[in-house]
Enzyme design. Structure first.
Site, PDB file in Angstrom:
ATOM      1  N   ASP A  78      21.466  53.261 -84.730  1.00 52.22           N
ATOM      2  CA  ASP A  78      20.222  54.075 -84.506  1.00 52.22           C
ATOM      3  C   ASP A  78      19.078  52.789 -83.908  1.00 52.22           C
ATOM      4  O   ASP A  78      19.561  51.752 -83.756  1.00 52.22           O
ATOM      5  CB  ASP A  78      19.609  54.273 -85.953  1.00 52.22           C
ATOM      6  CG  ASP A  78      18.570  55.441 -86.097  1.00 52.22           C
ATOM      7  OD1 ASP A  78      17.819  55.676 -84.827  1.00 52.22           O
ATOM      8  OD2 ASP A  78      18.410  56.219 -86.842  1.00 52.22           O
TER       9      ASP A  78
HETATM   10  C1  BGC Z   1      15.761  58.069 -85.577  1.00 56.27           C
HETATM   11  C2  BGC Z   1      16.897  58.713 -85.035  1.00 56.27           C
HETATM   12  C3  BGC Z   1      16.549  59.028 -83.466  1.00 56.27           C
HETATM   13  C4  BGC Z   1      16.371  57.809 -82.654  1.00 56.27           C
HETATM   14  C5  BGC Z   1      15.890  57.987 -81.456  1.00 56.27           C
HETATM   15  C6  BGC Z   1      15.333  56.764 -84.641  1.00 56.27           C
HETATM   16  O1  BGC Z   1      14.184  56.139 -85.382  1.00 56.27           O
HETATM   17  O2  BGC Z   1      16.157  57.557 -86.929  1.00 56.27           O
HETATM   18  O3  BGC Z   1      17.229  59.908 -85.774  1.00 56.27           O
HETATM   19  O4  BGC Z   1      17.790  59.739 -83.088  1.00 56.27           O
HETATM   20  O5  BGC Z   1      15.160  57.098 -83.472  1.00 56.27           O
HETATM   21  O6  BGC Z   1      14.783  58.682 -80.925  1.00 56.27           O
END
Ligand code: BGC
Length: 716
Positions: free
Chosen positions: A257
């Site tokens: 993430d």
């Molecule tokens: C979120 C994810 C997301 C990623 C990319 C993160 O902050 O937890 O769910 O896919 O950002 O945007």
């Protein structure tokens, strides 16, 4: 494989770690960091994929840099959070889960994939599969609710919908099951907080949706930000390598993430960036999102002897395999060259999905709106709030495309007088509009009170300790109720809202969540009776914050709640029951279940055991209806205390007015088993209770007993 081996053999160490580096282009920002000079890094071969960049020209230009100007011409992949629609926005997942319609879940994912692919997207960071039992947690909006079976079915439908006939097929994009695992169990519902989950609950509740995603062929998985029992998921070798790679034989890509790799330092398990990168790689993370920790940290980790180059090679191989499977080596512009999306209009699907996601919570003889309701006041800050209808993850969706509730009603009821006043804002202290809105309500036959949350009040980083009506909306709603006009409450929100005081006093309440482009049209269709509501709650609706976390499948207690006995598991000040149970949702028909039966009274414990359960369903109403019939199983005596009941199946019954039909369920041994030793599933001999009904309220369920008996021993 030859192509991949050849590329790998030609790569420098920097180019290898470059493939593991996923950068954001910043078209949408989901975290605190934006990337530096993307162009130069792509040319140098230091970027494997880009996210938050879409649109034919932008994607083509970035891809051209990689293919024409980098030394080895390895194409990039392009990712985006396409959660519930790309350009056409469908209802948020928590709402769509309430449709309990696997086929619909697949169709909306397919439509989103077609649109996203045409915008150059190769991979979505979806489906989100966190079992969510805490409405304080803002990300409950992205989740398919509280139940592991629903989440598992949702997982399979979404993965198949996104990936279509194969990753290289036209209009297909790779799916990323996220967030692995346990984000929904964040302490006190606070975003990013630690989770402490027993091994049993992991295997019974949180892991099954991911197992279903893997079984459906999911191309990628994203670990969660949180830790589980002290181990951050970004460094959780036991679950990433042990469970995903070994037990489930998952061969796809594991993508961290957003900046989760360096966050291992803040978690307190790595001393610096280099150690963090090494820990993550060793645990099984192939791709580092945004942080550059792999790009800068892995070469040093290699020097320090924390990792081997073969660890890096294995991760690079998986990224290159994904690109090959996506068809990018054959034609790096393949999605941009396709023309399917240009001819697609998904408006009708958006309307269908939105209608089927609206839950009618209460109705005291006011809906559908009778013909003699001539003058209607549509009030409240969510009545004409175009942008809020999109929800928190709207990819390339646009507020201009959304139909507001006010617009929907005006279009649906052109001959009636519809007046509007917002009254108050969603947040803030300004109450200057309350009197005017009340004055409007004093002269009408019915009030549609549109209250709730803004889109940004759920989703990531949107936990709320008091998930009720924000700002001055409660005062406003109380003032409207005090006018004495019949009030229909329409709740827009990303979570079950704690608003018992309102729901109990309104003549009817609709949970309309955040429905996307066709929100207003769908709400109008339900209010006017053009559509007989079908959605059921995918998450239990609490009456008070103090009941959270709340879900139907709780384990029993030695002292189950008993209102007449103080020394039982209950509260002094409120009932233990929720305001609405899982599966609750009304329609404009009245349905009864009767004659629950099974084809056998006992079955042998064998892999191919099968049991048929039948129940008759009758529509006593005057309108055709679609009902969802739920089947739960309870294991009253087992070696481990089982939940009070667990959902094992649901079925739809489509009934004309006055009609009756038989609903048939076929259960396998799986429905009677649970994780035993080593967390392998097993079925224990003894009695089981099968409970069937229209929701998870135990008082309303019909039940029947069956017995599981051991298979006779052939040697005996
Ligand atoms: C979120 C994810 C997301 C990623 C990319 C993160 O902050 O937890 O769910 O896919 O950002 O945007």
């Amino acid at each position: 494989m030859e192509l991949i081996n050849r590329i790998l053999s030609e790569m420098t160490l920097e180019e290898k770690v470059g493939q593991l580096n996923l950068v954001t282009a910043g078209q949408a920002v989901t975290g605190p960091v934006a990337n530096g000079d993307m162009t130069e890094n792509i040319r140098a071969g230091f970027v494997g994929g880009v996210f938050n960049l879409w649109g034919r020209d932008a994607v083509r230009a970035a891809q051209k840099l990689a293919v024409e100007e980098s030394r080895l011409s390895v194409p990039l992949f392009f990712g985006l959070d396409v959660l519930h629609g790309h350009r056409t926005i469908f209802p948020v997942p928590l709402a769509e889960a309430g449709a309990f319609d696997v086929e619909l879940w697949g169709r909306t994912a397919r439509a989103a994939a077609v649109e996203a692919a045409a915008d150059g997207i190769d991979l979505t960071f979806a489906p989100m599969l966190d079992v969510a039992r805490d409405p304080r947690w803002g990300r409950i909006v992205e989740a398919p609710g509280e139940d592991p079976l629903v989440a598992a079915e949702f997982a399979a439908a979404k993965v198949k919908g996104f990936q279509g006939e194969g990753l290289s097929a036209q209009g297909s994009i790779a799916a990323t099951a996220k967030h692995f695992v346990g984000g929904g169990a964040a302490l006190a519902g606070r975003e990013y907080a630690a989770a402490d989950i027993s091994e049993r609950t992991l295997h019974e509740v949180y892991l099954p949706p991911f197992a279903a995603a893997v079984a459906a062929g999911c191309a990628a998985i994203m670990p969660a930000f949180n830790s589980v029992a002290g181990v951050p998921m970004t460094a959780h070798a036991e679950l990433l390598r042990g469970y995903l790679r070994t037990r489930l034989a998952f061969e796809g890509v594991i993508i961290s993430d957003y900046t989760a790799v360096p966050e291992l330092v803040q978690h307190g398990v790595a001393a610096d960036l280099v150690e963090a990168a090494a820990l993550a790689l060793k645990a099984g993370i192939d791709v580092d999102m945004v942080s550059g920790a792999y790009l800068h940290g892995l070469p040093q980790a290699l020097e320090r002897g924390l990792i081997e180059e073969t660890d890096i090679d294995a991760a690079v191989r998986r990224v290159l395999t994904l690109k090959r499977n996506l068809g990018l080596f054959e034609n790096p512009y393949r999605r941009l060259d396709a023309s399917e999306a240009a001819t697609c209009d998904h408006g009708a699907l958006a309307l269908e999905a939105a209608r089927r996601s609206i839950t009618l919570l209460t109705n005291r003889d006011i809906l559908p709106l009778p013909a003699d309701v001539r003058r209607i006041a549509v009030v409240g800050p969510l009545a004409d709030a175009r942008a809020e209808m999109l929800g928190p993850w709207y990819a390339a969706g646009r507020a201009e495309s959304c139909v507001t509730i006010l617009e929907g009603l005006r279009a649906a009821l052109p001959a009636r007088e519809i007046r509007h006043h917002p009254g108050v804002a969603i947040e803030g202290d300004d109450c200057s509009g309350v009197d005017a809105a009340c004055a409007l309500c004093a002269t009408v036959d019915a009030v549609v009170l549109c209250v709730g949350e803004s889109a940004g009040m759920s989703g990531e980083a949107a936990s709320r300790a008091s998930p009720g009506l924000p700002g001055r909306q409660r005062e406003f709603a109380e003032a409207i109720l005090a006018t004495g006009a019949p009030v229909i409450a329409v709740l827009s929100s990303g979570r079950p809202l704690i608003a018992s005081w309102l729901i109990e006093r309104a003549r009817a309440t609709l949970a309309t969540w955040l429905l996307g482009d066709m929100a207003g049209k769908a709400v109008a269709d339900v209010l006017t009776g053009r559509f007989n509501p079908t959605a059921r709650l995918a998450a239990t609706w609490p009456r008070e914050v103090g009941q959270i976390p709340i879900f139907y499948a709780t384990r029993s207690s030695g002292r189950p709640p008993d209102a007449g006995n103080p020394f039982t598991s209950r509260y002094l000040d409120i009932p233990t029951e929720p305001l609405f149970p899982f599966g609750h949702g009304l329609s404009y028909a009245q349905v009864q279940l009767y004659n629950l039966r099974t084809n056998v009274e006992r079955f042998e414990i064998r892999d191919d055991a099968e049991l048929e359960v039948r129940v008759d369903v009758a529509n006593r109403g005057t309108i055709a209806t679609e009902e969802t019939v739920f089947l739960f199983v309870r294991d009253p005596v087992a070696s481990v205390a089982r939940p009070a009941m667990e959902l094992k199946a649901w079925a739809k019954s489509f009934l004309d007015a006055g009609a009756a039909k038989t609903t048939v369920f076929t259960l396998s041994i799986e429905s009677f088993s649970f994780p035993g030793k080593n967390m392998q599933r097993r079925c224990e001999p003894g009695a089981f209770e099968i409970l069937v009904g229209l929701n998870a309220d135990p008082k309303t369920l019909r039940s029947i007993r069956v017995e599981a008996v051991p298979t006779p021993n052939p040697q005996a």
